[in-house]
Design a protein around this motif. Sequence first.
Motif, mmCIF file in Angstrom:
data_model
loop_
_atom_site.group_PDB
_atom_site.id
_atom_site.type_symbol
_atom_site.label_atom_id
_atom_site.label_comp_id
_atom_site.label_asym_id
_atom_site.label_seq_id
_atom_site.Cartn_x
_atom_site.Cartn_y
_atom_site.Cartn_z
ATOM 1 N N ILE A 191 -6.774 -2.248 6.219
ATOM 2 C CA ILE A 191 -6.389 -3.486 5.539
ATOM 3 C C ILE A 191 -6.305 -4.646 6.522
ATOM 4 O O ILE A 191 -6.820 -5.746 6.270
ATOM 5 C CB ILE A 191 -5.040 -3.292 4.810
ATOM 6 C CG1 ILE A 191 -5.200 -2.315 3.652
ATOM 7 C CG2 ILE A 191 -4.486 -4.622 4.309
ATOM 8 C CD1 ILE A 191 -3.911 -1.926 3.002
ATOM 9 N N THR A 232 0.809 -1.220 0.000
ATOM 10 C CA THR A 232 0.000 0.000 0.000
ATOM 11 C C THR A 232 0.843 1.271 0.000
ATOM 12 O O THR A 232 0.369 2.318 -0.444
ATOM 13 C CB THR A 232 -0.927 0.032 1.227
ATOM 14 O OG1 THR A 232 -0.123 -0.022 2.423
ATOM 15 C CG2 THR A 232 -1.881 -1.147 1.216
ATOM 16 N N ALA A 280 -4.339 3.728 6.382
ATOM 17 C CA ALA A 280 -4.616 2.717 5.361
ATOM 18 C C ALA A 280 -4.340 1.311 5.890
ATOM 19 O O ALA A 280 -5.116 0.370 5.650
ATOM 20 C CB ALA A 280 -3.760 2.992 4.120
#
Length: 204
Positions: free
Chosen positions: A153, A38, A149
Amino acid sequence: MTATLLILLAYGTAADFEEFQGQYMLRSALTPLALLLTGPLVIMAVFRLAPPAARPGMRERLRPVSRSALWYLGGFVCVPLLISLAVSVNVTTGMYLDSGLFSPLLTMALFAPVVWMGFFMFFATSAVVRTLFGTSEVHAALPALLTGALVWILAVVSLIVSGMPPGPPLIQVCAILGGPLSVSALAWWEIDRLRTIHGVTLRG
């Protein structure tokens, strides 16, 4: 983590506690890999938002971060390769050598690089998780964005692997969304403080 333990104490079983330990190990192993996947996407988004005049300096500061990520990825790939090579050579030579002092010495020599690389990855992983490959040098807001982020995830992976946590439906929803939402709120608060106190913005 405290909230998860309280939920397990109230509604969990012995199997749930064992699964919690497995989830902790899984998250520890997946965090650097998720960061490697990511990180480039988040960094590209920050580059797109940054003004053109700031991009050359950011690109220059990105180089040591990229080197660190490549070193870590190389170490991660080397561990299974070294184990396979050591086992293969040990089995092959064991078929032709008589058992004696030489065989244990050969085994130790073959597995010494594996042990060294294992320790390297152990200490490197803790540094990677703590510093996020030093991405703050590229842009001060990157650690907060990457953390936001990553937490989503890991929450999705945990839900896919382990399913819903124990307890009533409302408790389950709070357990799933509470962690990511609270971390995202802290990340947003950090970005807001960077903007108001230090003048750091994503667009200029």
